[in-house]
Design a protein around this motif. Structure first.
Motif, short mmCIF file in Angstrom:
data_model
loop_
_atom_site.label_atom_id
_atom_site.label_comp_id
_atom_site.label_asym_id
_atom_site.label_seq_id
_atom_site.Cartn_x
_atom_site.Cartn_y
_atom_site.Cartn_z
N TRP A 26 42.52 24.42 18.77
CA TRP A 26 43.30 25.28 19.65
C TRP A 26 43.41 24.66 21.03
O TRP A 26 42.63 23.80 21.41
N GLU A 27 44.38 25.15 21.79
CA GLU A 27 44.54 24.67 23.16
C GLU A 27 44.08 25.75 24.14
O GLU A 27 44.07 26.94 23.82
N ILE A 28 43.73 25.30 25.31
CA ILE A 28 43.35 26.23 26.38
C ILE A 28 44.62 26.87 26.91
O ILE A 28 45.56 26.17 27.28
N VAL A 29 44.65 28.20 26.92
CA VAL A 29 45.83 28.91 27.38
C VAL A 29 45.55 29.75 28.63
O VAL A 29 46.47 30.32 29.21
N GLY A 30 44.30 29.80 29.04
CA GLY A 30 43.97 30.56 30.24
C GLY A 30 42.62 30.18 30.79
O GLY A 30 41.71 29.81 30.04
N LEU A 31 42.51 30.24 32.11
CA LEU A 31 41.25 29.94 32.78
C LEU A 31 41.17 30.79 34.03
O LEU A 31 42.10 30.81 34.84
N GLU A 32 40.06 31.50 34.17
CA GLU A 32 39.79 32.22 35.41
C GLU A 32 38.44 31.75 35.91
O GLU A 32 37.47 31.73 35.16
N VAL A 33 38.40 31.37 37.18
CA VAL A 33 37.17 30.94 37.82
C VAL A 33 37.03 31.75 39.10
O VAL A 33 37.90 31.68 39.97
N ILE A 34 35.98 32.56 39.16
CA ILE A 34 35.75 33.35 40.38
C ILE A 34 34.30 33.18 40.82
O ILE A 34 33.42 32.96 39.98
N ASP A 35 34.07 33.28 42.10
CA ASP A 35 32.71 33.12 42.59
C ASP A 35 31.90 34.38 42.29
O ASP A 35 32.42 35.42 41.92
N ARG A 36 30.60 34.23 42.44
CA ARG A 36 29.67 35.32 42.09
C ARG A 36 29.95 36.58 42.90
O ARG A 36 29.93 37.69 42.37
N GLU A 37 30.19 36.41 44.18
CA GLU A 37 30.44 37.56 45.05
C GLU A 37 31.68 38.33 44.61
O GLU A 37 31.68 39.56 44.54
N THR A 38 32.76 37.61 44.29
CA THR A 38 33.99 38.26 43.83
C THR A 38 33.76 38.98 42.51
O THR A 38 34.24 40.10 42.32
N TYR A 39 33.04 38.34 41.60
CA TYR A 39 32.73 38.96 40.31
C TYR A 39 32.02 40.29 40.51
O TYR A 39 32.40 41.32 39.96
N HIS A 40 30.97 40.29 41.32
CA HIS A 40 30.20 41.52 41.55
C HIS A 40 31.00 42.55 42.33
O HIS A 40 30.85 43.75 42.09
N GLN A 41 31.86 42.12 43.23
CA GLN A 41 32.71 43.05 43.96
C GLN A 41 33.67 43.75 43.00
O GLN A 41 33.88 44.95 43.08
N ARG A 42 34.27 43.00 42.09
CA ARG A 42 35.18 43.59 41.10
C ARG A 42 34.46 44.63 40.24
O ARG A 42 34.98 45.71 39.98
N ILE A 43 33.26 44.30 39.79
CA ILE A 43 32.49 45.21 38.96
C ILE A 43 32.17 46.48 39.75
O ILE A 43 32.34 47.60 39.25
N ALA A 44 31.74 46.33 41.00
CA ALA A 44 31.38 47.47 41.83
C ALA A 44 32.57 48.38 42.10
O ALA A 44 32.43 49.61 42.20
N GLU A 45 33.76 47.80 42.21
CA GLU A 45 34.96 48.59 42.49
C GLU A 45 35.60 49.14 41.22
O GLU A 45 36.61 49.83 41.28
N GLY A 46 35.03 48.82 40.06
CA GLY A 46 35.51 49.39 38.81
C GLY A 46 36.68 48.69 38.17
O GLY A 46 37.33 49.24 37.28
N TYR A 47 36.99 47.48 38.60
CA TYR A 47 38.04 46.73 37.94
C TYR A 47 37.54 45.31 37.68
O TYR A 47 36.47 44.94 38.11
N GLY A 48 38.32 44.56 36.97
CA GLY A 48 37.86 43.23 36.59
C GLY A 48 37.17 43.29 35.25
O GLY A 48 37.08 44.34 34.62
N PRO A 49 36.67 42.15 34.79
CA PRO A 49 36.05 42.13 33.47
C PRO A 49 34.76 42.94 33.47
O PRO A 49 34.01 42.92 34.45
N PRO A 50 34.51 43.69 32.40
CA PRO A 50 33.23 44.39 32.33
C PRO A 50 32.10 43.38 32.24
O PRO A 50 32.32 42.23 31.84
N PRO A 51 30.90 43.75 32.60
CA PRO A 51 29.78 42.81 32.49
C PRO A 51 29.68 42.27 31.06
O PRO A 51 30.00 42.96 30.10
N ALA A 52 29.28 41.03 30.95
CA ALA A 52 29.24 40.35 29.66
C ALA A 52 28.11 40.89 28.81
O ALA A 52 27.03 40.35 28.77
N SER A 53 28.36 42.00 28.17
CA SER A 53 27.37 42.54 27.25
C SER A 53 28.13 43.24 26.14
O SER A 53 29.20 43.81 26.39
N PRO A 54 27.74 43.21 24.95
CA PRO A 54 26.51 42.50 24.55
C PRO A 54 26.73 40.99 24.55
O PRO A 54 27.82 40.51 24.32
N VAL A 55 25.66 40.29 24.85
CA VAL A 55 25.71 38.84 24.88
C VAL A 55 25.81 38.34 23.45
O VAL A 55 25.23 38.91 22.54
#
Length: 164
Positions: free
Chosen positions: A130-159
């Motif tokens: 398969w080919e890569i069709v998407g890539l998102e790279v965000i820093d830790r602070e942005t990731y946690h900010q998105r989670i705290a505000e209720g949008y963005g990817p849900p926490p990676a669970s279950p692992v």
């Protein structure tokens, strides 16, 4: 221990070395722990400056021709074994999404390592062609900010590796 990527450097990166997940003797230096978010930290030897690593949340999406679900699952499980920093993978018979944390100096290095992940492990993990069709790279602070505000990817669970 730093894991460098072998081979010729990509064009325009003569003085850069891609690294992934730094640990060991330099991981806990006070100069790195106290580094500003901007990325450089003083290095004690000779007044040189050293880039501090940061954590980046990676979401890599791949897609292609249909493959048997059992083979896709087995390949992603092998990839998780080969690259133990993977948090979670979701898959279907024609696409998959891989999420994990990468330690790198800056976004460019994190993205470059992420873009090479699928190709470098294609043969050893027997990943679908398969080919890569998407890539998102965000820093830790942005990731946690998105989670705290209720949008963005849900926490990676279950692992682990799971169907969509």
């Amino acid at each position: 221990m730093r894991r460098g990527r072998p081979g010729a450097l990509p064009r325009g990166t003569a003085e850069r070395t891609l690294t992934s997940v730094g640990t060991g003797e330099d991981a806990g230096r006070p100069d790195e722990r106290c580094a500003e978010r901007g990325g450089t930290a003083p290095y004690p030897a000779g007044g040189e400056r050293r880039e501090a690593s940061r954590l980046w949340h990676i979401t890599l999406s791949v897609s292609g021709a249909e493959s048997p679900l059992q083979e896709v699952r087995r390949a992603l499980e092998q990839l998780a074994h080969d690259h133990p920093f993977l948090l979670t993978s979701r898959y279907a018979n024609d696409h998959a999404e891989i999420r994990y944390w990468e330690e790198a100096r800056d976004l460019h290095d994190a993205a470059a390592v992420a873009l090479r992940l699928w190709g470098e492990h294609r043969a050893t993990a027997k990943l679908p062609p398969w080919e890569i069709v998407g890539l998102e790279v965000i820093d830790r602070e942005t990731y946690h900010q998105r989670i705290a505000e209720g949008y963005g990817p849900p926490p990676a669970s279950p692992v682990g590796v799971h169907p969509f």
